[in-house]
Write an enzyme that holds these catalytic residues in place. Structure first.
Site, PDB file in Angstrom:
ATOM      1  N   TYR A 286       0.818  -1.219   0.000  1.00  0.00           N
ATOM      2  CA  TYR A 286       0.000   0.000   0.000  1.00  0.00           C
ATOM      3  C   TYR A 286       0.847   1.262   0.000  1.00  0.00           C
ATOM      4  O   TYR A 286       0.321   2.366   0.122  1.00  0.00           O
ATOM      5  CB  TYR A 286      -0.949   0.003   1.202  1.00  0.00           C
TER       6      TYR A 286
ATOM      7  N   LYS B 217       3.832 -14.898   5.014  1.00  0.00           N
ATOM      8  CA  LYS B 217       4.170 -15.759   3.872  1.00  0.00           C
ATOM      9  C   LYS B 217       5.705 -15.756   3.771  1.00  0.00           C
ATOM     10  O   LYS B 217       6.288 -15.531   2.706  1.00  0.00           O
ATOM     11  CB  LYS B 217       3.499 -15.192   2.601  1.00  0.00           C
TER      12      LYS B 217
ATOM     13  N   ASP C 148      -2.048 -18.614   3.639  1.00  0.00           N
ATOM     14  CA  ASP C 148      -3.008 -19.456   2.906  1.00  0.00           C
ATOM     15  C   ASP C 148      -3.641 -20.502   3.830  1.00  0.00           C
ATOM     16  O   ASP C 148      -4.858 -20.711   3.826  1.00  0.00           O
ATOM     17  CB  ASP C 148      -2.371 -20.110   1.660  1.00  0.00           C
TER      18      ASP C 148
ATOM     19  N   ASP D 136      -5.957  -6.611   5.133  1.00  0.00           N
ATOM     20  CA  ASP D 136      -7.093  -6.102   4.369  1.00  0.00           C
ATOM     21  C   ASP D 136      -8.033  -7.264   4.037  1.00  0.00           C
ATOM     22  O   ASP D 136      -9.248  -7.202   4.235  1.00  0.00           O
ATOM     23  CB  ASP D 136      -6.554  -5.449   3.083  1.00  0.00           C
TER      24      ASP D 136
ATOM     25  N   ASP E 139     -11.704  -8.698   6.297  1.00  0.00           N
ATOM     26  CA  ASP E 139     -13.009  -8.847   5.634  1.00  0.00           C
ATOM     27  C   ASP E 139     -13.511 -10.281   5.773  1.00  0.00           C
ATOM     28  O   ASP E 139     -14.703 -10.515   6.002  1.00  0.00           O
ATOM     29  CB  ASP E 139     -12.908  -8.493   4.142  1.00  0.00           C
TER      30      ASP E 139
END
Ligand code: NAI
Length: 350
Positions: A141, A188, A221, A245, A249
């Site tokens: 970002y 990750k 994941d 982000d 959600d």
């Protein structure tokens, strides 16, 4: 004089006097509807507020040449606390997201998003009680993108020790303050060994100062799979910006969607409490928006002001209305309008 105490969540410790001046940014689409509803409910607690109304978004561009005029940022810096509705961002072009710009200009480095199962709201799982702590200031970002040669674009992921350590500590401080038992760092680092490796190293280091909190790590994941199969195992989760982000959600989806989860953006000096959903242009102006997300953010704001009892009263009233199930808005399968929902919440307040 009342002080902002690090109660919900680790908020700026600046002094805010009664009556509380709060910068109010209604935003776009359903923004004004959910903002008005939240103001009405917060005022019903009897806590004195002064709402400093500020406009941002596409509508103010003709007036100020920018969707985020300086006076909006200055107003938040002055009041140190803001309640904000959603602001639409054009896709693929146009102006940069007001939300992202606001976070950058105000140094709002932590995004805290609780997701807790609500009574009466039908979802595949019960007993979910997760808090996602998302690093808000860097990662992909940072907005550093360029065309290397035609057809090849480079987008830079920036991870720093300073921001990673700061968010890790924020997550552990939150966990300690709320007597939470576990913090999991999501990453990750098996693939992005340097960037996510650094993030993980900072989390690991921070964990040593909080021995009473169980610390673990999980690859992003696998984390998504675990969240949609056994979400009850999660407590506080800390992660970089992009993973945060998406996962925040996802966590909202586990408890009823974006319409029911609140959010706080925290910096050293200011805090912005906002709904996590967007401007919902499909239902804007119809009086049917669910204001719960912004009300939840309002509860977080009350607690950050040290108004624990008022926060509890609003939360209990919301829970009563949900348990009763007669005033669900359309997104939750009901027929209540925004106004009917607000009326029910205020009537349920003790
Ligand atoms: P959205 O969240 O606005 O809408 C997605 C779906 O959820 C729609 O069907 C909408 O009707 C429903 N919905 C959302 N909030 C609701 C509520 N409170 N009550 C009832 N139903 C609700 O997402 P979308 O369509 O992707 O984005 C629309 C605009 O909002 C875009 O311009 C986007 O950039 C902006 N946005 C702004 C955010 C912010 O200001 N924090 C966050 C997310 C999106």
């Amino acid at each position: 004089m009342t002080t902002i105490t690090p109660t919900e969540p680790s908020a700026p410790t600046s002094e805010v006097k009664l009556p509380y001046t709060v910068t109010l940014i209604p935003g776009d689409g359903i923004g004004p509807e959910v903002t008005n509803a939240t103001v009405e409910i917060l005022e019903a607690t009897g806590i004195p507020f002064v709402w400093d109304l500020q406009e941002a978004g596409a509508d103010v561009i003709p007036l100020y040449g920018t969707p985020l005029p300086d006076q909006v940022v200055n107003a938040i810096v002055k009041s140190r606390i803001a309640l904000k509705g959603p602001i639409a961002t054009p896709v693929g072009g146009g102006f940069t997201s007001v939300n992202v710009t606001l976070r950058q200009r105000l140094g709002l480095y932590a995004n805290v998003r609780p997701a807790r199962s609500l009574p009466g709201v039908k979802t595949p799982f019960s007993g979910v009680d997760i808090v996602v702590v998302r690093e808000n200031s860097e990662d992909l970002y940072s907005g550093i993108e360029h065309v290397v040669v035609p057809g090849v674009v480079e987008s830079l992921k920036i991870i720093t020790e300073k921001a990673s350590s700061r968010i890790a500590r924020h997550a552990f401080d939150y966990a300690r303050l709320h007597e939470r038992k576990k913090v999991v760092a999501v990453h990750k680092a098996n693939i992005m060994k340097l960037s996510d490796g650094l993030f993980l190293e900072c989390c690991k280091r921070a964990a040593r100062d909080y021995p009473e909190i169980e610390y673990s790590e999980m690859i992003v994941d696998n984390c998504c799979m675990q969240l949609v199969t056994k979400p009850q195992q999660f407590d506080v989760m800390v992660m970089e910006n992009l993973y945060g982000d998406i996962i925040s959600d996802l966590a909202s989806g586990l408890v009823g969607g974006l319409g029911v989860t609140g959010s706080a953006n925290i910096g050293d000096d200011v805090a912005v409490y906002e709904a996590v959903h967007g401007s919902a242009p499909d239902i804007a102006g119809k009086g049917v928006a669910n204001p719960t997300a912004l009300v939840m953010s309002g509860i977080m704001m009350l607690r950050s002001l040290g108004e624990m009892e008022a926060g509890m009263r609003v939360e209990k009233a919301l829970y009563k209305v949900f348990t009763n199930g007669k005033h669900f808005t359309r997104d939750l399968g009901g027929t209540a309008t925004t106004a009917e929902f607000v009326k029910a919440v205020i009537a349920a307040m003790e």
